[in-house]
Design a protein around this motif. Structure first.
Motif, mmCIF file in Angstrom:
data_model
loop_
_atom_site.group_PDB
_atom_site.id
_atom_site.type_symbol
_atom_site.label_atom_id
_atom_site.label_comp_id
_atom_site.label_asym_id
_atom_site.label_seq_id
_atom_site.Cartn_x
_atom_site.Cartn_y
_atom_site.Cartn_z
ATOM 1 N N HIS A 90 -26.695 -56.990 54.135
ATOM 2 C CA HIS A 90 -26.330 -56.990 52.720
ATOM 3 C C HIS A 90 -27.402 -56.430 51.787
ATOM 4 C CE1 HIS A 90 -22.894 -59.246 53.989
ATOM 5 N NE2 HIS A 90 -23.617 -60.282 54.373
ATOM 6 N N ASP A 91 -28.682 -56.504 52.175
ATOM 7 C CA ASP A 91 -29.745 -56.102 51.259
ATOM 8 C C ASP A 91 -30.226 -54.666 51.470
ATOM 9 O OD1 ASP A 91 -30.262 -58.392 49.550
ATOM 10 O OD2 ASP A 91 -30.851 -59.434 51.369
ATOM 11 N N ILE A 92 -30.118 -54.145 52.680
ATOM 12 C CA ILE A 92 -30.503 -52.756 52.919
ATOM 13 C C ILE A 92 -29.362 -51.864 52.441
ATOM 14 C CG2 ILE A 92 -31.070 -51.031 54.677
ATOM 15 C CD1 ILE A 92 -32.305 -53.285 56.330
ATOM 16 N N PRO A 93 -29.620 -50.872 51.612
ATOM 17 C CA PRO A 93 -28.522 -50.024 51.124
ATOM 18 C C PRO A 93 -27.959 -49.127 52.219
ATOM 19 C CG PRO A 93 -30.638 -49.190 50.352
ATOM 20 C CD PRO A 93 -30.921 -50.505 51.026
ATOM 21 N N LEU A 94 -26.701 -48.773 52.069
ATOM 22 C CA LEU A 94 -26.067 -47.864 53.023
ATOM 23 C C LEU A 94 -26.763 -46.510 53.028
ATOM 24 C CD1 LEU A 94 -23.818 -46.931 54.946
ATOM 25 C CD2 LEU A 94 -22.353 -46.611 52.932
ATOM 26 N N PHE A 95 -27.104 -46.011 51.854
ATOM 27 C CA PHE A 95 -27.697 -44.680 51.757
ATOM 28 C C PHE A 95 -29.215 -44.753 51.604
ATOM 29 C CE2 PHE A 95 -23.343 -43.617 50.451
ATOM 30 C CZ PHE A 95 -23.140 -42.442 51.165
ATOM 31 N N ALA A 96 -29.901 -43.902 52.371
ATOM 32 C CA ALA A 96 -31.315 -43.647 52.116
ATOM 33 C C ALA A 96 -31.452 -42.573 51.048
ATOM 34 C CB ALA A 96 -32.012 -43.208 53.400
ATOM 35 N N ASP A 97 -30.517 -41.610 51.036
ATOM 36 C CA ASP A 97 -30.464 -40.550 50.027
ATOM 37 C C ASP A 97 -29.005 -40.118 49.910
ATOM 38 O OD1 ASP A 97 -30.516 -38.139 48.556
ATOM 39 O OD2 ASP A 97 -32.536 -37.658 49.267
ATOM 40 N N GLN A 98 -28.302 -40.665 48.924
ATOM 41 C CA GLN A 98 -26.871 -40.413 48.822
ATOM 42 C C GLN A 98 -26.565 -38.950 48.538
ATOM 43 O OE1 GLN A 98 -24.810 -43.174 46.295
ATOM 44 N NE2 GLN A 98 -22.787 -42.411 46.858
ATOM 45 N N ALA A 99 -27.375 -38.303 47.707
ATOM 46 C CA ALA A 99 -27.128 -36.908 47.355
ATOM 47 C C ALA A 99 -27.174 -36.008 48.591
ATOM 48 C CB ALA A 99 -28.140 -36.439 46.316
ATOM 49 N N LYS A 100 -28.057 -36.337 49.527
ATOM 50 C CA LYS A 100 -28.197 -35.537 50.746
ATOM 51 C C LYS A 100 -27.369 -36.105 51.907
ATOM 52 C CE LYS A 100 -32.842 -33.872 49.633
ATOM 53 N NZ LYS A 100 -34.271 -33.815 50.061
ATOM 54 N N LYS A 101 -26.622 -37.175 51.645
ATOM 55 C CA LYS A 101 -25.804 -37.842 52.664
ATOM 56 C C LYS A 101 -26.649 -38.295 53.864
ATOM 57 C CE LYS A 101 -21.378 -35.749 51.442
ATOM 58 N NZ LYS A 101 -20.180 -35.023 51.919
ATOM 59 N N ILE A 102 -27.763 -38.924 53.546
ATOM 60 C CA ILE A 102 -28.622 -39.522 54.563
ATOM 61 C C ILE A 102 -28.445 -41.035 54.488
ATOM 62 C CG2 ILE A 102 -30.995 -39.858 55.354
ATOM 63 C CD1 ILE A 102 -31.653 -37.126 54.160
ATOM 64 N N TYR A 103 -28.136 -41.645 55.602
ATOM 65 C CA TYR A 103 -27.770 -43.053 55.672
ATOM 66 C C TYR A 103 -28.880 -43.876 56.336
ATOM 67 C CZ TYR A 103 -22.983 -41.300 54.893
ATOM 68 O OH TYR A 103 -21.860 -40.681 54.387
ATOM 69 N N ASN A 104 -28.922 -45.158 56.005
ATOM 70 C CA ASN A 104 -29.768 -46.108 56.727
ATOM 71 C C ASN A 104 -28.981 -46.709 57.884
ATOM 72 O OD1 ASN A 104 -32.278 -46.176 55.237
ATOM 73 N ND2 ASN A 104 -31.184 -47.193 53.582
ATOM 74 N N MET A 105 -29.558 -46.665 59.066
ATOM 75 C CA MET A 105 -28.955 -47.288 60.244
ATOM 76 C C MET A 105 -29.874 -48.393 60.742
ATOM 77 S SD MET A 105 -28.756 -45.750 64.066
ATOM 78 C CE MET A 105 -28.239 -46.751 65.475
ATOM 79 N N VAL A 106 -29.330 -49.586 60.964
ATOM 80 C CA VAL A 106 -30.088 -50.698 61.526
ATOM 81 C C VAL A 106 -29.923 -50.670 63.048
ATOM 82 C CG1 VAL A 106 -30.356 -53.198 61.622
ATOM 83 C CG2 VAL A 106 -29.753 -52.094 59.454
ATOM 84 N N VAL A 107 -31.033 -50.514 63.763
ATOM 85 C CA VAL A 107 -30.983 -50.449 65.228
ATOM 86 C C VAL A 107 -30.953 -51.861 65.803
ATOM 87 C CG1 VAL A 107 -32.163 -49.689 67.326
ATOM 88 C CG2 VAL A 107 -32.183 -48.230 65.288
ATOM 89 N N GLU A 108 -29.878 -52.169 66.491
ATOM 90 C CA GLU A 108 -29.749 -53.448 67.182
ATOM 91 C C GLU A 108 -30.187 -53.333 68.636
ATOM 92 O OE1 GLU A 108 -25.709 -55.034 64.949
ATOM 93 O OE2 GLU A 108 -25.598 -53.302 66.287
#
Length: 294
Positions: free
Chosen positions: A35-53
């Motif tokens: 919930h606290d980490i945003p989906l986007f690292a850079d929305q304009a460039k369409k770079i997403y944050n992925m959490v590695v499980e």
């Protein structure tokens, strides 16, 4: 590229039912990776944050604990035992860095018109196919290449295919057809793995939407956008009767909690570095290859 704004804190004995991986932000506050980490690292460039499980080549079936406070990573459990995936020949463990996109949710009340199946009640799954073997709890910056869809016990289980933006192949991989061009056989291996990996546990082969065909980047981005909207709707519900823990530290959110309120959650849970790891039961069964005939 890992997002260095986030760190992890492992608590409980490794390889035990008590083991958890908690996340902290740059200020040292315990946060929810969902919930606290945003989906986007850079929305304009369409770079997403992925959490590695789950790092590549490992077998422990780890997942974000969606029903627990702070949503740490924990190992999945079945009938009181920790779960491990087997090695369906010629594969060893998970063949990608496996994880999830934060701030997404596959709504179990929604029937997806593309698959005719409901969501699986989890954040959307992500496969990172780059060369680096990630670490559990890494937050990677990735771009989307496409997606495949499993139909798992009547539920849609999207697997979004991504590449770490720091990977040597990242500039050449921009859509799903590029994966076959620069990594020949990888998509075929991915579909094969998902089809057969449960067979050593006595289950049937998995089924897919679209006959296992991988959909392109545009399609996948729309799927992720939809699950992000479902996540927003989940947070807008009051009271929340989903059985999921949606409390977080994000400012302005109706489910926000204060940093001092999360301290009791960690109390009584020893740091993993201070306690001995538990031995893995039946290590030989986890290490062996299983030869599968369909």
């Amino acid at each position: 590229m890992a997002n260095t704004a986030y760190t992890i804190e492992e608590r409980g004995a490794r390889n035990s039912l008590d083991y958890r991986v908690y996340f902290k932000d740059a200020s040292g506050n315990a946060i929810s990776p969902w919930h606290d980490i945003p989906l986007f690292a850079d929305q304009a460039k369409k770079i997403y944050n992925m959490v590695v499980e789950i790092p590549r080549w490992t077998n422990a079936k780890m997942e974000i604990a969606t029903a627990e406070p702070l949503n740490p990573i924990k190992q999945d459990v079945k009938k009181g035992a920790l779960r491990y995936v087997r090695n369906p020949f010629p594969h060893k463990g998970y063949i990608w860095n496996y994880g999830a996109f934060p701030q997404t949710w596959e709504d179990p009340s929604h029937i997806d018109p593309a698959t005719n199946a409901k969501g699986d009640n989890d954040p959307i799954d992500v496969l990172e196919i780059g060369q680096r073997v990630a670490a559990r709890g890494d937050v990677l910056q990735v771009k989307i290449l496409g997606t495949i869809a499993l139909i798992d016990e009547g539920e849609t289980d999207w697997k979004v295919i991504t590449i770490n933006v720091a990977d040597p192949l990242a500039e050449q991989l921009n859509d799903i057809e590029d994966v076959e061009k620069f990594m020949p056989g990888f998509l075929r291996a991915t579909v094969e793995w998902f089809k057969i990996y449960k067979i050593p546990d006595g289950k049937p082969a998995n089924e897919f939407a679209f006959n296992g065909e991988a959909k392109n980047r545009e399609f996948a981005e729309k799927v992720v956008e939809e699950t992000a909207n479902f996540w927003k709707a989940l947070h807008a519900k009051s009271p929340n009767d989903s059985g999921l823990d949606v409390k977080n530290l994000s400012a302005g959110n109706a489910n926000s909690i204060k940093a001092e309120d999360v301290k009791p959650i960690l109390e009584g849970k020893p740091l993993s570095s201070t306690v001995a790891a538990q031995p893995i039961a039946d290590q030989s069964a986890i290490d062996k290859w299983y030869y599968i005939k369909l």
